[in-house]
Design a protein around this motif. Structure first.
Motif, PDB file in Angstrom:
ATOM      1  N   VAL A   6      62.862 146.145  12.542  1.00  0.00           N
ATOM      2  CA  VAL A   6      63.164 146.966  13.706  1.00  0.00           C
ATOM      3  C   VAL A   6      62.041 146.737  14.708  1.00  0.00           C
ATOM      4  N   THR A   7      62.410 146.509  15.967  1.00  0.00           N
ATOM      5  CA  THR A   7      61.445 146.316  17.039  1.00  0.00           C
ATOM      6  C   THR A   7      61.630 147.428  18.054  1.00  0.00           C
ATOM      7  N   LEU A   8      60.540 148.099  18.404  1.00  0.00           N
ATOM      8  CA  LEU A   8      60.604 149.225  19.325  1.00  0.00           C
ATOM      9  C   LEU A   8      59.601 149.039  20.455  1.00  0.00           C
ATOM     10  N   SER A  35      70.997 156.630  22.770  1.00  0.00           N
ATOM     11  CA  SER A  35      70.628 156.010  21.494  1.00  0.00           C
ATOM     12  C   SER A  35      71.898 155.688  20.733  1.00  0.00           C
ATOM     13  N   GLU A  89      66.285 153.969  19.404  1.00  0.00           N
ATOM     14  CA  GLU A  89      66.495 152.934  20.393  1.00  0.00           C
ATOM     15  C   GLU A  89      67.777 153.109  21.178  1.00  0.00           C
ATOM     16  N   GLY A  95      65.421 152.364  14.038  1.00  0.00           N
ATOM     17  CA  GLY A  95      66.303 151.655  14.954  1.00  0.00           C
ATOM     18  C   GLY A  95      67.510 152.468  15.347  1.00  0.00           C
ATOM     19  N   HIS A  96      68.016 153.270  14.398  1.00  0.00           N
ATOM     20  CA  HIS A  96      69.234 154.052  14.620  1.00  0.00           C
ATOM     21  C   HIS A  96      68.991 155.197  15.594  1.00  0.00           C
ATOM     22  N   ARG A 102      65.913 145.877  22.332  1.00  0.00           N
ATOM     23  CA  ARG A 102      66.248 146.471  21.038  1.00  0.00           C
ATOM     24  C   ARG A 102      66.531 145.377  20.016  1.00  0.00           C
ATOM     25  N   LYS A 103      65.960 145.547  18.825  1.00  0.00           N
ATOM     26  CA  LYS A 103      66.208 144.556  17.774  1.00  0.00           C
ATOM     27  C   LYS A 103      66.201 145.245  16.426  1.00  0.00           C
ATOM     28  N   VAL A 104      67.354 145.294  15.795  1.00  0.00           N
ATOM     29  CA  VAL A 104      67.462 145.798  14.432  1.00  0.00           C
ATOM     30  C   VAL A 104      68.198 144.737  13.627  1.00  0.00           C
ATOM     31  N   GLU A 114      56.837 145.665  15.801  1.00  0.00           N
ATOM     32  CA  GLU A 114      57.940 145.370  14.898  1.00  0.00           C
ATOM     33  C   GLU A 114      57.517 145.749  13.484  1.00  0.00           C
TER      34      GLU A 114
END
Length: 561
Positions: free
Chosen positions: A234-236, A446, A206, A202-203, A213-215, A253
């Motif tokens: 984490v969703t990418l 990012s 994204e 996520g870091h 983006r979802k962390v 995810e």
């Protein structure tokens, strides 16, 4: 290679079949059973129970004796049907191996009525013969490849012929799927750690303001009790996924999570230990996962097969495990047989649906070493932020981007900095690898880039402040009668944030502020040494100066010269 075999968890899919015969058959059987039909059937030595029932529908009942497609219609109302299939209770002690199939008719030109009484034509994908039945399956803890057979056998058991459900249409798609392993809570820490795979993906991967983006890093359960790793995800989207997994296409995810009441469970209860799952995220792209190998490509996005999606999920899961240093094939690949829930197989915990089996035929996991992405992003920032590398408009744009907390448009940047919007757009175009521009908004590439740019902008602000202080101190030195060369040394100290406290003491002391690396300190001290000597001051005094740092450390200046 040998590796742990993940279990299938959540699953959703929409199956389309070519005509309405199955719909009429369900209607007949429900009426014959006064509202429902129940049956038991066996598959592969397992016992399953099926129940067919109905629900009201918002589909407008056709007027006349036939549908717009020409098919004969003799019903007074439109019903929708459901088939509930579950494993027999004595074979499924937790009662969570089941699915529900929601069957609805589909024909070209059909209308539906909403809760407000408004009617409208339903938008449908192209249908062979202009009609079909749609079956939406929602299930859990069943191997993805078994749903088709269980669907046929279940309908057949309640008197609706299996023949109606043999050949799904090409537009049949999967909308949700998750595979998982259950880990001993004492070994799962590296997965959800702040520098673990979930946080790192996520870091680094994204965009810092993309909508998808979802962390999440939640270490408290629903009762507010601390449970490290309680719910970390984490969703990418597809593009970011490909940065970590170049051959992958589907958005997904990755999550490390506990059951809601895990805190209260005994150590021998599998629910006291977390799951590590990888799931397909249909809402994060314009593509689709086809149910069958012979599916068609949708006009609005790419498509992959269910088999390819499953391989991606399992590969992702094994890569995260490998990154965390968790053994993929416990006991050297010959895992002891475990049969009871709560049994351990190396770092894995057996539950009702995850057997912790180790099997052959797996590819090597894709390395999640994201160092190359970190280095690439660092090099981009360094290149842009090198001395003289950015125009004033670019600096102002970056300053605004790191200061703003939400979406921002070039026009907003221009207004804030009193610039023409065209100048801002040109400045942003020259930083395409540093920022991302989408329609009328712009963001940094990012979160990691954002942090580096933030530090650089902060340093630039402080440098401007030091320049002002440099001028003031040089003027002050001149007013105190110091020569031009000594004034230059005072200006050097101000420029580099060095507090010179000992020029008139027995020993010179140079105090450096924060954010000075070894290389920067060495360069600054060498430059100061040249200015010191040009001022005609004793070189030995400078060489023996005490150098103090913000963290409390200290050294002698000659070590850096």
């Amino acid at each position: 290679m040998r590796s742990i075999t993940p279990a299938c968890h959540e699953y959703q899919a929409e199956h389309l079949f070519a005509d309405l015969a199955a719909f009429f058959a369900c209607d007949r059987r429900v009426k014959e059973g006064d509202g429902s039909q129940m049956a038991t059937f066996a598959v592969d030595g397992e016992t399953w129970e099926a129940k067919l029932y109905y629900q009201d529908s918002g589909i407008v009942c056709p007027t006349g004796d036939e549908l717009p497609t020409g098919t004969e219609w003799r019903l007074d109302e439109v019903r929708e049907f459901r088939l509930a299939v579950e494993r027999a209770g004595d074979e499924d002690p937790t009662g969570e191996q089941s699915f529900n199939a929601h069957l609805r008719p589909r024909w070209e030109g059909m209308e539906v009525e909403n809760d407000h009484g408004d009617t409208f034509e339903l938008d449908l994908p192209p249908l062979p013969g202009d009609e079909a039945v749609s079956i939406r399956i929602n299930g859990s803890n069943i191997d993805f490849g078994r749903y088709g057979e269980l669907l046929r056998r279940g309908f057949d058991a309640v008197g609706v012929g299996a023949r109606y459900f043999r050949d799904p249409l090409p537009h049949s798609t999967v909308t949700d799927a998750e595979v998982y392993v259950r880990l001993d809570k004492d070994v799962s820490g590296p997965v959800h750690a702040r520098d673990g795979a979930i946080a790192e993906m996520g870091h680094l991967l994204e965009n810092d303001r993309e909508g998808y983006r979802k962390v999440v890093q939640d270490d408290d359960d629903d009762h507010g009790r601390n449970l490290p790793g309680y719910y970390h995800t984490v969703t990418l989207g597809p593009r970011r996924v490909r940065e970590a997994f170049p051959s992958h296409a589907t958005p997904k995810e990755v999550k490390h999570y506990y059951a809601k009441e895990a805190k209260d469970r005994d150590e021998d209860d599998p629910l006291a230990h977390p799951k590590l799952g990888a799931s397909y995220q249909v809402s994060r792209w314009d593509g689709s996962v086809r149910l069958t190998e012979g599916g068609v490509e949708r006009a609005d996005g790419p498509a992959v097969t269910m088999t390819e999606m499953r391989e991606e999920l399992e590969t992702t899961l094994r890569s995260v495990l490998a990154d965390a240093g968790i053994d993929l094939a416990p006991s050297g690949g010959d895992a002891p047989e475990a049969s009871d829930m709560g049994d351990r197989v190396g770092p894995y915990v057996v539950d009702a649906y995850f057997s912790a089996a180790v099997s052959e035929g797996w590819d090597e996991p894709i390395s999640l070493d994201l160092t190359h992405i970190r280095q690439e992003q660092e090099s981009i920032v360094v290149r842009h932020l090198a001395d003289g590398g950015l125009s004033p408009v670019q600096w102002e744009s970056l300053d605004t981007l790191v200061s703003d907390g939400g979406e921002i448009a070039p026009a907003d940047i221009a207004e804030e900095n009193d610039r023409h919007v065209g100048s801002v757009r040109r400045a942003l175009r020259k930083m395409d690898d540093l920022v991302e521009r989408e329609r009328a908004r712009v963001s940094l590439a990012s979160e990691y880039v954002a942090e580096m740019v933030h530090d650089a902008v902060k340093e630039a602000r402080e440098s401007r402040q030091r320049m002002v202080e440099t001028t003031a101190k040089a003027v002050e030195a001149a007013e105190r009668g110091m020569g031009e060369t000594m004034s230059a040394f005072v200006a050097w100290a101000a420029k580099h944030g060095v507090d010179v406290n000992g020029a008139r003491e027995a020993r010179l002391t140079l105090r450096f502020g924060e954010n000075e690396s070894f290389r920067e300190t060495r360069r600054s001290l060498r430059e100061g040494f040249r200015v010191w000597r040009d001022a005609g001051l004793p070189a030995e005094d400078y060489r023996e100066a005490r150098v103090e740092f913000a963290d409390g450390g200290h050294a002698v200046a000659w070590r850096y010269l």
